[in-house]
Scaffold this motif. Structure first.
Motif, mmCIF file in Angstrom:
data_model
loop_
_atom_site.group_PDB
_atom_site.id
_atom_site.type_symbol
_atom_site.label_atom_id
_atom_site.label_comp_id
_atom_site.label_asym_id
_atom_site.label_seq_id
_atom_site.Cartn_x
_atom_site.Cartn_y
_atom_site.Cartn_z
ATOM 1 N N GLY A 21 0.809 -1.217 0.000
ATOM 2 C CA GLY A 21 0.000 0.000 0.000
ATOM 3 C C GLY A 21 0.843 1.267 0.000
ATOM 4 O O GLY A 21 0.522 2.245 -0.687
ATOM 5 N N LEU A 22 1.938 1.258 0.768
ATOM 6 C CA LEU A 22 2.780 2.452 0.871
ATOM 7 C C LEU A 22 3.450 2.771 -0.463
ATOM 8 O O LEU A 22 3.414 3.920 -0.934
ATOM 9 C CB LEU A 22 3.832 2.255 1.962
ATOM 10 N N THR A 23 4.065 1.766 -1.099
ATOM 11 C CA THR A 23 4.722 2.020 -2.384
ATOM 12 C C THR A 23 3.704 2.379 -3.467
ATOM 13 O O THR A 23 4.010 3.160 -4.379
ATOM 14 C CB THR A 23 5.543 0.799 -2.830
ATOM 15 N N PHE A 24 2.502 1.821 -3.372
ATOM 16 C CA PHE A 24 1.417 2.194 -4.290
ATOM 17 C C PHE A 24 1.147 3.693 -4.184
ATOM 18 O O PHE A 24 1.072 4.407 -5.193
ATOM 19 C CB PHE A 24 0.164 1.389 -3.965
ATOM 20 N N LEU A 25 1.008 4.193 -2.964
ATOM 21 C CA LEU A 25 0.717 5.614 -2.750
ATOM 22 C C LEU A 25 1.909 6.492 -3.126
ATOM 23 O O LEU A 25 1.726 7.602 -3.649
ATOM 24 C CB LEU A 25 0.322 5.851 -1.300
ATOM 25 N N LEU A 26 3.109 5.996 -2.865
ATOM 26 C CA LEU A 26 4.297 6.784 -3.191
ATOM 27 C C LEU A 26 4.372 7.042 -4.688
ATOM 28 O O LEU A 26 4.585 8.178 -5.127
ATOM 29 C CB LEU A 26 5.564 6.061 -2.717
ATOM 30 N N TYR A 27 4.179 5.977 -5.490
ATOM 31 C CA TYR A 27 4.303 6.209 -6.929
ATOM 32 C C TYR A 27 3.047 6.849 -7.516
ATOM 33 O O TYR A 27 3.119 7.482 -8.569
ATOM 34 C CB TYR A 27 4.641 4.917 -7.678
ATOM 35 N N THR A 28 1.918 6.702 -6.844
ATOM 36 C CA THR A 28 0.732 7.459 -7.252
ATOM 37 C C THR A 28 1.027 8.949 -7.198
ATOM 38 O O THR A 28 0.626 9.718 -8.087
ATOM 39 C CB THR A 28 -0.462 7.123 -6.339
ATOM 40 N N SER A 29 1.745 9.379 -6.153
ATOM 41 C CA SER A 29 2.069 10.802 -6.018
ATOM 42 C C SER A 29 3.023 11.266 -7.113
ATOM 43 O O SER A 29 2.976 12.429 -7.527
ATOM 44 C CB SER A 29 2.663 11.081 -4.634
ATOM 45 N N PHE A 30 3.888 10.364 -7.615
ATOM 46 C CA PHE A 30 4.748 10.735 -8.739
ATOM 47 C C PHE A 30 3.908 11.060 -9.965
ATOM 48 O O PHE A 30 4.099 12.102 -10.608
ATOM 49 C CB PHE A 30 5.716 9.584 -9.060
ATOM 50 N N GLY A 190 -2.936 7.770 -10.208
ATOM 51 C CA GLY A 190 -2.237 9.051 -10.120
ATOM 52 C C GLY A 190 -2.661 10.009 -11.212
ATOM 53 O O GLY A 190 -2.840 11.212 -10.965
ATOM 54 N N ASN A 191 -2.831 9.499 -12.433
ATOM 55 C CA ASN A 191 -3.272 10.354 -13.537
ATOM 56 C C ASN A 191 -4.652 10.936 -13.278
ATOM 57 O O ASN A 191 -4.914 12.120 -13.537
ATOM 58 C CB ASN A 191 -3.288 9.556 -14.842
ATOM 59 N N LEU A 193 -6.217 11.347 -10.281
ATOM 60 C CA LEU A 193 -6.177 12.309 -9.178
ATOM 61 C C LEU A 193 -5.497 13.607 -9.604
ATOM 62 O O LEU A 193 -5.933 14.707 -9.230
ATOM 63 C CB LEU A 193 -5.438 11.699 -7.981
ATOM 64 N N GLY A 194 -4.405 13.487 -10.381
ATOM 65 C CA GLY A 194 -3.722 14.689 -10.857
ATOM 66 C C GLY A 194 -4.624 15.540 -11.732
ATOM 67 O O GLY A 194 -4.603 16.777 -11.648
ATOM 68 N N SER A 195 -5.419 14.884 -12.572
ATOM 69 C CA SER A 195 -6.350 15.619 -13.429
ATOM 70 C C SER A 195 -7.408 16.345 -12.602
ATOM 71 O O SER A 195 -7.747 17.499 -12.879
ATOM 72 C CB SER A 195 -7.026 14.657 -14.409
ATOM 73 N N LEU A 196 -7.943 15.668 -11.596
ATOM 74 C CA LEU A 196 -8.981 16.277 -10.764
ATOM 75 C C LEU A 196 -8.449 17.475 -9.982
ATOM 76 O O LEU A 196 -9.096 18.528 -9.905
ATOM 77 C CB LEU A 196 -9.555 15.232 -9.800
ATOM 78 N N ILE A 197 -7.258 17.324 -9.401
ATOM 79 C CA ILE A 197 -6.685 18.422 -8.609
ATOM 80 C C ILE A 197 -6.335 19.607 -9.497
ATOM 81 O O ILE A 197 -6.679 20.754 -9.196
ATOM 82 C CB ILE A 197 -5.439 17.932 -7.846
ATOM 83 N N ALA A 198 -5.646 19.334 -10.610
ATOM 84 C CA ALA A 198 -5.259 20.422 -11.510
ATOM 85 C C ALA A 198 -6.482 21.089 -12.119
ATOM 86 O O ALA A 198 -6.532 22.322 -12.250
ATOM 87 C CB ALA A 198 -4.343 19.884 -12.605
ATOM 88 N N GLY A 199 -7.488 20.282 -12.483
ATOM 89 C CA GLY A 199 -8.700 20.839 -13.070
ATOM 90 C C GLY A 199 -9.480 21.721 -12.116
ATOM 91 O O GLY A 199 -10.152 22.675 -12.533
ATOM 92 N N TYR A 200 -9.386 21.454 -10.825
ATOM 93 C CA TYR A 200 -10.114 22.240 -9.830
ATOM 94 C C TYR A 200 -9.583 23.678 -9.757
ATOM 95 O O TYR A 200 -10.346 24.637 -9.578
ATOM 96 C CB TYR A 200 -9.999 21.571 -8.463
ATOM 97 N N TYR A 201 -8.265 23.842 -9.919
ATOM 98 C CA TYR A 201 -7.655 25.170 -9.769
ATOM 99 C C TYR A 201 -7.341 25.862 -11.090
ATOM 100 O O TYR A 201 -7.028 27.061 -11.088
ATOM 101 C CB TYR A 201 -6.345 25.047 -8.976
ATOM 102 N N VAL A 202 -7.381 25.138 -12.213
ATOM 103 C CA VAL A 202 -6.797 25.654 -13.445
ATOM 104 C C VAL A 202 -7.416 26.973 -13.898
ATOM 105 O O VAL A 202 -6.702 27.860 -14.389
ATOM 106 C CB VAL A 202 -6.877 24.594 -14.563
#
Length: 485
Positions: A21-30, A190-191, A193-202
């Motif tokens: 689980g930890l390595t999953f989350l680590l590379y998700t953040s990448f 990760g892709n 989540l990154g899209s959702l976060i970036a899209g919220y502020y863009v």
């Protein structure tokens, strides 16, 4: 004492799940921190020629005022060659990532994984935030953004070899394909989540589209430093250290063998000599070329082929990632069951080429066929890609020719993924050039890449199923067909 043995086993099994689980989350953040640039592009250059009503001296008369693109596009991306400038940022990141990956594995073998990964995540967070600070401090220098992309591409190479080495240390070969197929879905998560976060502020403040993911990956770097244990033997050492405070630990079950000369980290050329490394590296080059071409160009193609607006096309393109998750898991399960990674990759590549042609045809006939073909293409394209970057890399990094030297996994992983990243940089570039002559040319290029991937892997198929000899692609295909009889 039996109780102590059971408690130790439970501890190791529990931490194995925790490491997953930890390595999953680590590379998700990448991947989460890589995604914002594709979302923010539309804000860096906007088609904002519009008519605003400007009040005149007279209250009754108003004249329309035309505001050119210079008024709202972000310099220097307000020029006519903005596509080339935005493309330069993509390629600067991908080329730096491809070059840096070859060095990253060699360095990673000689440093503690936990520290190496932590430093990489902290510096990646710094450069990701730095890109966003360009908005805050009104920076309009192309050189600044290119520098940030190159630097971020280099430091992000610390991620993949480290997490694959760690997960390979904790999980044996028995069900490695299934486990890593599930684990590799972090790229798609990760892709998304990154899209959702970036899209919220863009639209309101695109700087935060980078700053927030940058803070997240930096925070995950701190978590990595505090909690990651890279090898089960390290956990046993920790358990031994707790004996002095009254924890019952079966000391006789832990055997520590000290050697006068510990195995040294493998060299770059030594890793290349491991059977299968060159073949799978070249196979991944072509497989990743296809995957990243879809990543960068699929939304635009859907817009043109299915006549959808940009938002709907973007939403629809996520189905390719969904198919990729299923394909990665399926590839892992099949390779575990047959015990043949190369055969599994070859079958999916063999099916992918005609499926790509079918997708180019069926996408002209409405939404339903497009959805179905997207799922199938995603599975067949990303299945071999996921299998090679995870289970195959872990297998080769612990190959029997290494004679028990476990310090090769990071270097092997870096060589394979670094070679694949060359394809990731070349594919979107070729697609951009060929699309001007028609989308059919792009799909012919993708089908050719799949066929070349099948050819280079056929050597591994042939040597695993017959006597070694000269390279014979047809012999490899014959072995492939034999395996499925």
């Amino acid at each position: 004492m039996v109780f102590c043995v059971c408690m130790t086993c439970v501890c190791i099994i529990s931490y194995r799940a925790f490491t997953f689980g930890l390595t999953f989350l680590l590379y998700t953040s990448f991947h989460l921190s890589r995604k914002p640039i594709s979302i923010v592009k539309s804000e860096l250059h906007k088609n904002c020629s519009h008519v605003m009503e400007a009040p005149s001296e007279s209250s009754s008369s108003q004249q329309p005022v035309l505001h050119p693109e210079l008024d709202c596009s972000w310099k220097p991306f307000d020029r006519n060659n903005y596509k080339q400038l935005l493309g330069a940022m993509d390629y600067s990141f991908l080329c730096a990532y491809a070059i840096g990956m070859y060095l990253s594995g060699i360095i990673g073998e000689r440093l503690p994984i936990r520290l190496y990964l932590t430093v990489g995540m902290l510096t990646s967070g710094l450069f990701t935030c730095l890109f966003g600070l360009g908005y805050v401090y009104d920076v309009h220098s192309l050189g600044f953004y290119i520098f940030v992309q190159v630097a971020n591409g280099l430091v992000q190479t610390t991620g993949w070899p480290s997490v694959v080495t760690c997960i390979g240390n904790w999980f044996g070969k028995g069900r490695r394909g299934l486990i890593m197929g599930l684990w590799n879905s972090h790229t798609s998560v990760g892709n998304i989540l990154g899209s959702l976060i970036a899209g919220y502020y863009v639209s309101s403040n695109w700087g935060l589209s980078f700053i927030v993911p940058g803070v997240i990956i930096a925070a995950m770097g701190v978590i990595c430093f505090l909690f990651l244990i890279e090898h089960p033997n390290d956990l046993k050492i920790l358990l031994l250290g707790q004996e002095s405070i009254g924890v019952c630990v079966p000391v006789q079950q832990v055997v520590v063998v000290k050697s006068e000369a510990e195995p040294s980290a493998i060299s770059f050329m030594g890793a290349l000599r491991i059977p299968g490394v060159v073949e799978f590296s070249l196979c991944l080059l072509f497989a990743k070329l296809v995957s990243y071409t879809f990543l960068f160009w699929l939304p635009l193609y859907i817009t043109k082929a299915a006549h959808l607006d940009a938002k709907k096309a973007g939403d629809l393109s996520t189905l390719f990632d969904v198919g990729g998750i299923v394909g990665g898991i399926l590839a892992g399960v099949l390779s575990d069951k047959m015990g043949k990674r190369a055969t599994t990759c070859a079958v999916m590549l063999l099916l992918a080429a005609p499926t790509l042609y079918g997708f180019s045809m069926m996408s002209q006939f409405g939404l339903g066929p497009t959805i179905g073909m997207l799922l199938v293409c995603g599975g067949l394209v990303n299945g071999p890609y996921a299998l090679i970057t995870t289970a195959v890399s872990a297998d080769l990094g612990t190959h029997k020719s290494l004679k028990g030297n476990a310090r090769a996994l990071s270097t092997v992983t870096a060589i394979i993924d670094g070679t694949g990243s060359v394809g990731a940089a070349v594919g979107p570039l070729l697609a951009g050039l060929l699309s001007a002559q028609g989308w059919d040319q792009v799909f012919y290029m993708l089908m050719t890449a799949d066929f070349l991937a099948l050819l280079v892997i056929s050597e591994d198929l042939r040597t695993s199923g017959s006597q070694p000899g000269i390279w014979d692609p047809l012999g490899g295909l014959n072995t492939l067909l034999k395996d499925f009889k």
